[in-house]
Structure formats: structure tokens, C-alpha cells
Design an enzyme around this catalytic site. Structure first.
Site, PDB file in Angstrom:
ATOM      1  N   ASP A  45       0.829  -1.206   0.000  1.00  0.00           N
ATOM      2  CA  ASP A  45       0.000   0.000   0.000  1.00  0.00           C
ATOM      3  C   ASP A  45       0.863   1.256   0.000  1.00  0.00           C
ATOM      4  O   ASP A  45       0.352   2.371  -0.086  1.00  0.00           O
ATOM      5  CB  ASP A  45      -1.003  -0.001   1.162  1.00  0.00           C
ATOM      6  CG  ASP A  45      -0.345  -0.091   2.533  1.00  0.00           C
ATOM      7  OD1 ASP A  45       0.893  -0.106   2.608  1.00  0.00           O
ATOM      8  OD2 ASP A  45      -1.089  -0.145   3.540  1.00  0.00           O
ATOM      9  N   SER A  46       2.183   1.066   0.021  1.00  0.00           N
ATOM     10  CA  SER A  46       3.121   2.162  -0.216  1.00  0.00           C
ATOM     11  C   SER A  46       2.935   2.736  -1.612  1.00  0.00           C
ATOM     12  O   SER A  46       3.452   3.821  -1.921  1.00  0.00           O
ATOM     13  CB  SER A  46       4.564   1.685  -0.033  1.00  0.00           C
ATOM     14  OG  SER A  46       4.767   0.432  -0.667  1.00  0.00           O
ATOM     15  N   ASP A 102      -1.027  -6.143  -0.052  1.00  0.00           N
ATOM     16  CA  ASP A 102      -1.540  -5.460   1.138  1.00  0.00           C
ATOM     17  C   ASP A 102      -3.044  -5.244   1.023  1.00  0.00           C
ATOM     18  O   ASP A 102      -3.537  -4.792  -0.022  1.00  0.00           O
ATOM     19  CB  ASP A 102      -0.883  -4.083   1.291  1.00  0.00           C
ATOM     20  CG  ASP A 102       0.401  -4.128   2.100  1.00  0.00           C
ATOM     21  OD1 ASP A 102       0.565  -5.049   2.912  1.00  0.00           O
ATOM     22  OD2 ASP A 102       1.242  -3.223   1.920  1.00  0.00           O
ATOM     23  N   LYS A 145      -1.610  -9.323   3.073  1.00  0.00           N
ATOM     24  CA  LYS A 145      -0.909  -8.851   4.267  1.00  0.00           C
ATOM     25  C   LYS A 145      -1.781  -7.870   5.031  1.00  0.00           C
ATOM     26  O   LYS A 145      -2.412  -7.000   4.432  1.00  0.00           O
ATOM     27  CB  LYS A 145       0.429  -8.202   3.917  1.00  0.00           C
ATOM     28  CG  LYS A 145       1.216  -7.730   5.157  1.00  0.00           C
ATOM     29  CD  LYS A 145       2.669  -7.427   4.836  1.00  0.00           C
ATOM     30  CE  LYS A 145       2.860  -6.104   4.127  1.00  0.00           C
ATOM     31  NZ  LYS A 145       2.487  -4.939   4.965  1.00  0.00           N
ATOM     32  N   GLU A 202      -1.903  -5.369   8.749  1.00  0.00           N
ATOM     33  CA  GLU A 202      -1.146  -4.764   9.836  1.00  0.00           C
ATOM     34  C   GLU A 202      -1.877  -4.947  11.160  1.00  0.00           C
ATOM     35  O   GLU A 202      -3.095  -4.799  11.230  1.00  0.00           O
ATOM     36  CB  GLU A 202      -0.949  -3.260   9.585  1.00  0.00           C
ATOM     37  CG  GLU A 202      -0.077  -2.950   8.398  1.00  0.00           C
ATOM     38  CD  GLU A 202       0.133  -1.457   8.192  1.00  0.00           C
ATOM     39  OE1 GLU A 202       0.740  -1.097   7.166  1.00  0.00           O
ATOM     40  OE2 GLU A 202      -0.297  -0.651   9.057  1.00  0.00           O
ATOM     41  N   GLU A 228       8.686  -4.229  11.311  1.00  0.00           N
ATOM     42  CA  GLU A 228       9.147  -2.936  10.789  1.00  0.00           C
ATOM     43  C   GLU A 228       9.632  -2.007  11.885  1.00  0.00           C
ATOM     44  O   GLU A 228       8.930  -1.735  12.862  1.00  0.00           O
ATOM     45  CB  GLU A 228       8.024  -2.239   9.995  1.00  0.00           C
ATOM     46  CG  GLU A 228       8.464  -0.887   9.440  1.00  0.00           C
ATOM     47  CD  GLU A 228       7.539  -0.315   8.390  1.00  0.00           C
ATOM     48  OE1 GLU A 228       7.847   0.777   7.876  1.00  0.00           O
ATOM     49  OE2 GLU A 228       6.509  -0.953   8.075  1.00  0.00           O
TER      50      GLU A 228
END
Length: 271
Positions: free
Chosen positions: A51-52, A90, A120, A122, A189
């Protein structure tokens, strides 16, 4: 030791074997067909459709604005360039946090519409129900702990996480919870290297570090940072392998000069 080279396509099972053999796992982000094709051919183990993309592709200051439709578009493009690498996608902010039914629906859309292999998410204990539900549907899940960029408005900063005992203990607990819920790997991270080592050794599943130190089972970097396309972002954990920003600027300036001087196209470059 290394995993036998006859493995043609990387799977979650391959990664498990790599951890067991002590072979480090390489992971890089990609958002389009052309770069995915290059990275796959280079032999990278995992391509993350991160999602970057919200930052490096769309110019937003955080990962929050990107939508599920946009992530699926990027993932479709990456999958077309893949031959061997495992593709992780993501799930963006807002498409899994509220409840596990929405999380599963988001994961199913990604798998069906993009052709990606895994998703993925978070977070730790807060999203465990979602992880369980997605895994129970047969969709592999990669976790993500430590600095979680989708929570930037909660933390208010991108500083190193889990430096205090309480947060470190929660991270260790969350890692075990994710493993028990069926996650196949966890990104760690921007946390202290000693903590990442402890977590990596406590788990049977692989850890992938980004600012987590050398004792993680693998490493991931954003392609724009690794290749020097984005020169504004220079955290301690980043090793820049190229300065594409400088090379591209120079090439385009030379092209402009050649056009204006009428050097391009020359006689051999026309019909």
C-alpha cells in the site's frame, strides 16, 4: 544451506523450508508489470504489492488514501510480470479493521480479481479474528508488526517502535498470536534488532525485517528507496543500491538537448 534450485515457483511452503534451512528470504515491492518482471527474473523470493503505492505511485503523504480497487489494479499488473516469485498484496486501510466479515470479503476480492497468492494485514491481537477467518477460507496471511504505517494518525510519528518494555511485550505476544491464527510470515518494521532477533527465534514461521536488523529470516525494501528513485527518504535501515533519480534525470536532459540541437533523430533513426 539453501533450498534446492529445482523449486520453480516460490510458495509459503518454500519460505518455511528456507527458514528451516537458514536461507534468508528476499522481498521487494513492485506496483507494475515492467518492474515485477525485472525483479522476478532477478530471482527475488517475494514481491510485495504494498500500500506504499499510495506514496510512491500516487504522491500521497500516507498509505491511508489508497483504495481496494486501486490495490487490485496494481496487483493485477504485478501478477502478469511474475513467473517464480510469491506475490503478497496489502489489504489497504479501512478494508479489514472494522470486522472479520469485511476483512474476508476484501481478501477474497484480491485473490479472485488480481491473481495474487497471499494478503498482508497490519496489527496484532486487534485483527486476530480477521486473520483466522481469512486463513480458514484458504487464503494465506502475512502479518505486520512494529511500525504499522496505516496507524500513523494513532502514533503520530514514524519513529522506532517497541523500545519500551510494555510495547515490546505486546509485540512478542502479538507475534505468537498471529502464528497461532495461521499467519505464514510476519513483517517486523522499525523495531530494535535485539527484539526482532528474540521474536524471530521464538517463531516457527519466517520474519521479514524492514529496519528490524540482520537476525530476521528475510528483508524487504520499497523499490523506489532501494533503486534511488526517491532520494528524499533515507532512514538508517535503507541501503540504496542505485541512484536512478540522477541517472534518469541525466538521460532525459540529454534527450531534451539532442532534440533541441536536432541531433535526434539522426539519419539512421528515421525511415
Amino acid at each position: 544451506m539453501s533450498v534446492p534450485k529445482e523449486i520453480k515457483k516460490v510458495t509459503t511452503n518454500t519460505l518455511q523450508k528456507m527458514k528451516a534451512a537458514g536461507e534468508k528470504i528476499s522481498m521487494i515491492t513492485a506496483y507494475d508489470y515492467s518492474f515485477a518482471r525485472l525483479f522476478d527474473a532477478a530471482g527475488v523470493d517475494i514481491i510485495l504489492v504494498g500500500d506504499s503505492a499510495s506514496n510512491v505511485m500516487a504522491g500521497h503523504t500516507t498509505t491511508l488514501p489508497i483504495t481496494l480497487d486501486q490495490m487490485i489494479y496494481h496487483a493485477q499488473s504485478v501478477v502478469r510480470g511474475r513467473d517464480r516469485s510469491l506475490i503478497v498484496v496489502d489489504i489497504p486501510f479501512g478494508y479489514y479493521q472494522s470486522n472479520s466479515e469485511i476483512a474476508l470479503a476484501s481478501a477474497v476480492r484480491i485473490m479472485k480479481e488480481s491473481g495474487g497468492h497471499t494478503v498482508k494485514l497490519e496489527g496484532g491481537e486487534e485483527i486476530i479474528d480477521s486473520v483466522r477467518k481469512i486463513v480458514s477460507a484458504g487464503i494465506p496471511v502475512m502479518g505486520h508488526l512494529g511500525l504499522t504505517p496505516q496507524s500513523i494518525n494513532k502514533f503520530g510519528t514514524y519513529v522506532v517502535r517497541a523500545t519500551e518494555k510494555n510495547e515490546a511485550e505486546k509485540l512478542k505476544k502479538d507475534a505468537l498470536l498471529l502464528q497461532e491464527a495461521g499467519a505464514f510470515a510476519i513483517v517486523l518494521e522499525k523495531i530494535p534488532a535485539g527484539l526482532a532477533k528474540e521474536v524471530s527465534e521464538s517463531l516457527s514461521i519466517p520474519t521479514i525485517g524492514i529496519g528490524g536488523g540482520k537476525h530476521c529470516d528475510g528483508q524487504v525494501l520499497v523499490m523506489h528507496d532501494l533503486l534511488g528513485i526517491n532520494n528524499e527518504f533515507k532512514p538508517r535501515f535503507l541501503r540504496q543500491y542505485l541512484n536512478l533519480s540522477e541517472l534518469i534525470t541525466g538521460a532525459v536532459q540529454q534527450y531534451i538537448a539532442d532534440v533541441k540541437s536536432q541531433d535526434f533523430p539522426n539519419d539512421s533513426e528515421q525511415y
